[in-house]
Design a protein around this motif. Structure first.
Motif, short mmCIF file in Angstrom:
data_model
loop_
_atom_site.label_atom_id
_atom_site.label_comp_id
_atom_site.label_asym_id
_atom_site.label_seq_id
_atom_site.Cartn_x
_atom_site.Cartn_y
_atom_site.Cartn_z
N SER A 113 44.27 8.51 9.40
CA SER A 113 45.05 9.72 9.68
C SER A 113 46.05 9.43 10.80
CB SER A 113 44.12 10.87 10.06
OG SER A 113 43.39 10.55 11.22
N PRO A 114 47.08 10.27 10.95
CA PRO A 114 48.11 10.04 11.98
C PRO A 114 47.53 9.95 13.39
CG PRO A 114 48.88 11.64 10.39
CD PRO A 114 47.44 11.39 10.06
N ASP A 115 46.41 10.64 13.65
CA ASP A 115 45.85 10.62 15.01
C ASP A 115 44.94 9.41 15.25
OD1 ASP A 115 43.61 11.21 13.54
OD2 ASP A 115 43.24 13.16 14.46
N GLY A 116 44.87 8.52 14.26
CA GLY A 116 44.09 7.31 14.42
C GLY A 116 42.66 7.38 13.94
N SER A 117 42.23 8.55 13.49
CA SER A 117 40.86 8.70 12.99
C SER A 117 40.80 8.34 11.50
CB SER A 117 40.36 10.14 13.20
OG SER A 117 41.18 11.06 12.51
N GLU A 118 39.57 8.22 10.99
CA GLU A 118 39.38 7.90 9.58
C GLU A 118 39.13 9.16 8.77
OE1 GLU A 118 36.22 5.14 9.16
OE2 GLU A 118 37.23 3.52 10.22
N CYS A 119 39.78 9.25 7.63
CA CYS A 119 39.55 10.35 6.69
C CYS A 119 38.74 9.79 5.52
CB CYS A 119 40.87 10.93 6.21
SG CYS A 119 40.69 12.29 5.01
N MET A 120 37.46 10.18 5.44
CA MET A 120 36.57 9.63 4.43
C MET A 120 36.99 10.05 3.02
SD MET A 120 33.82 7.82 3.82
CE MET A 120 33.04 7.77 5.43
N VAL A 121 37.06 9.09 2.11
CA VAL A 121 37.40 9.34 0.72
C VAL A 121 36.18 9.18 -0.18
CG1 VAL A 121 38.83 8.59 -1.23
CG2 VAL A 121 39.79 8.63 1.08
N GLY A 122 35.35 8.19 0.10
CA GLY A 122 34.17 7.96 -0.73
C GLY A 122 33.16 7.08 -0.03
N LEU A 123 31.92 7.17 -0.48
CA LEU A 123 30.83 6.36 0.04
C LEU A 123 30.02 5.86 -1.14
CD1 LEU A 123 29.37 5.41 2.64
CD2 LEU A 123 28.01 7.50 2.52
N PHE A 124 29.84 4.54 -1.26
CA PHE A 124 29.25 3.95 -2.44
C PHE A 124 28.03 3.11 -2.07
CE2 PHE A 124 33.62 4.85 -3.26
CZ PHE A 124 33.65 5.32 -4.57
N SER A 125 27.02 3.15 -2.94
CA SER A 125 25.80 2.39 -2.72
C SER A 125 25.39 1.68 -3.99
CB SER A 125 24.69 3.33 -2.22
OG SER A 125 23.55 2.59 -1.83
N GLU A 126 24.16 1.18 -4.02
CA GLU A 126 23.66 0.36 -5.12
C GLU A 126 23.90 1.00 -6.49
OE1 GLU A 126 19.35 -1.26 -6.85
OE2 GLU A 126 19.52 -0.58 -4.79
N GLY A 127 24.45 0.20 -7.41
CA GLY A 127 24.67 0.68 -8.77
C GLY A 127 25.97 1.45 -8.96
N GLU A 128 26.86 1.38 -7.98
CA GLU A 128 28.15 2.08 -8.10
C GLU A 128 29.29 1.07 -8.00
OE1 GLU A 128 27.60 6.51 -6.46
OE2 GLU A 128 27.44 5.00 -4.88
N SER A 129 30.38 1.38 -8.68
CA SER A 129 31.57 0.53 -8.65
C SER A 129 32.70 1.29 -7.97
CB SER A 129 31.98 0.12 -10.07
OG SER A 129 32.28 1.27 -10.86
N PHE A 130 33.67 0.55 -7.47
CA PHE A 130 34.85 1.19 -6.87
C PHE A 130 36.06 0.26 -6.99
CE2 PHE A 130 32.70 -1.12 -3.51
CZ PHE A 130 33.71 -1.73 -2.79
N ALA A 131 37.24 0.87 -6.95
CA ALA A 131 38.54 0.19 -7.01
C ALA A 131 38.93 -0.24 -8.41
CB ALA A 131 38.60 -1.02 -6.06
N GLU A 132 38.16 0.16 -9.45
CA GLU A 132 38.53 -0.24 -10.81
C GLU A 132 39.78 0.48 -11.30
OE1 GLU A 132 35.99 1.60 -9.73
OE2 GLU A 132 34.62 1.98 -11.39
N ALA A 133 39.98 1.74 -10.91
CA ALA A 133 41.16 2.47 -11.36
C ALA A 133 42.43 1.83 -10.83
CB ALA A 133 41.07 3.93 -10.91
N ALA A 134 42.41 1.39 -9.57
CA ALA A 134 43.57 0.73 -8.99
C ALA A 134 43.90 -0.56 -9.72
CB ALA A 134 43.32 0.45 -7.51
N MET A 135 42.86 -1.24 -10.22
CA MET A 135 43.06 -2.47 -10.97
C MET A 135 43.85 -2.20 -12.24
SD MET A 135 40.13 -4.80 -12.79
CE MET A 135 39.66 -3.40 -13.84
N PHE A 136 43.63 -1.05 -12.87
CA PHE A 136 44.30 -0.74 -14.13
C PHE A 136 45.74 -0.31 -13.93
CE2 PHE A 136 39.86 -0.19 -15.72
CZ PHE A 136 39.94 -1.08 -16.79
N ASP A 137 46.04 0.47 -12.89
CA ASP A 137 47.42 0.97 -12.77
C ASP A 137 48.35 0.02 -12.00
OD1 ASP A 137 47.05 1.37 -10.01
OD2 ASP A 137 46.56 3.48 -10.23
N ARG A 138 47.77 -1.02 -11.36
CA ARG A 138 48.55 -2.08 -10.70
C ARG A 138 49.51 -1.55 -9.61
NH1 ARG A 138 48.28 -7.22 -12.84
NH2 ARG A 138 46.52 -7.36 -14.26
N LEU A 139 49.16 -0.43 -8.98
CA LEU A 139 50.00 0.15 -7.93
C LEU A 139 49.49 -0.18 -6.54
CD1 LEU A 139 50.74 3.69 -9.43
CD2 LEU A 139 52.19 1.65 -9.47
#
Length: 255
Positions: A69-95
């Motif tokens: 965030s602009p004030d230097g803090s973190e804005c949580m988007v997601g939290l992932f644990s065992e048996g979960e995947s992440f970042a696959e959508a970004a892989m498909f749209d190549r942005l």
């Protein structure tokens, strides 16, 4: 060249919504070039804007997605644990990666290179259709999470999160959480103090917390509570202004 996953890794991959219903030989085919990595807490996996040339499956531990965030803090988007995947959508749209990712608690990750994965999909069109169906299922799961944020109390959201970490059809279980409870509070859309109060009030449903381990003694009752069909009264708690809250709280009350 295909990859031979260990039995433990295969069992975890079968839990991943993206791979639902795929045979072991198919998982090995899709995993060409995949590598297992052990990452200590605080490891930066990628930064917002970097090329999305890989995606991840969590074998053990916790990973957080966030934006600065602009004030230097973190804005949580997601939290992932065992048996979960992440970042696959970004892989498909190549942005590029739309967020940052870091290890929240020591983790073992399976890293899938985008090039090998997408090439396999191009060679096997049937796999593409299967993965599209699974991605649709993941989207429906996100809709359920949004419904929980808007229509469930903090107690119900926390209960549903704890249940999601337990084996299916279990009557009781013990789960381990990240030491930093603020991460879970952020994922569930509540303040850290609300998380602590919600955990205390779930004792009526057999929930006991010892440091970062949570013992769930009555999962059927907890499941009924998340659906709003459990009439068992919750214990009273102190309000934000220090006054005593009502002794019986409806499961539909929003906090």
């Amino acid at each position: 060249m295909t990859v031979r996953f260990t039995r433990e890794t295969l069992n975890t991959l079968r839990q991943v919504p993206l791979f639902t219903g795929l045979a072991d030989d198919t998982l090995a085919l899709l995993g060409r070039g995949a590598q297992e990595r052990g990452c200590p807490r605080g490891t930066r996996l990628f930064a917002q804007g970097e090329p999305a040339d890989r995606f991840y499956v969590v074998l053990d531990g916790w990973v957080k997605l966030y934006r600065d965030s602009p004030d230097g803090s973190e804005c949580m988007v997601g939290l992932f644990s065992e048996g979960e995947s992440f970042a696959e959508a970004a892989m498909f749209d190549r942005l590029g990666f739309p967020v940052n990712a870091a290890v929240a608690e020591d983790a073992r990750l399976l890293v899938f290179p985008a090039e090998h994965f997408l090439e396999t999909l191009r060679e096997h069109h049937g796999l593409t259709l299967n993965l599209l169906a699974n991605l649709t299922g993941m989207l429906r799961g996100m809709v359920v999470q949004l419904d929980q944020l808007t229509n469930q109390s903090t107690h119900q959201r926390l209960a549903a999160f704890l249940i999601s970490l337990c084996p299916d059809d279990a009557a009781s279980a013990t789960v381990c959480l990240p030491c930093d409870k603020m991460l879970i509070a952020a994922r569930l859309g509540m303040k850290p103090e609300s998380f602590s109060r919600a955990m205390a009030r779930l004792r009526a449903f057999g929930v006991r917390c010892e440091r970062n381990c949570v013992h769930l003694d009555d999962l059927p009752a907890l499941c009924a509570f998340t659906r709003g069909v459990e009439s068992r009264p919750l214990p009273a708690c102190h309000g934000l202004n220090g006054t005593r809250a009502a002794g019986i709280v409806s499961s539909r009350t929003m906090t």
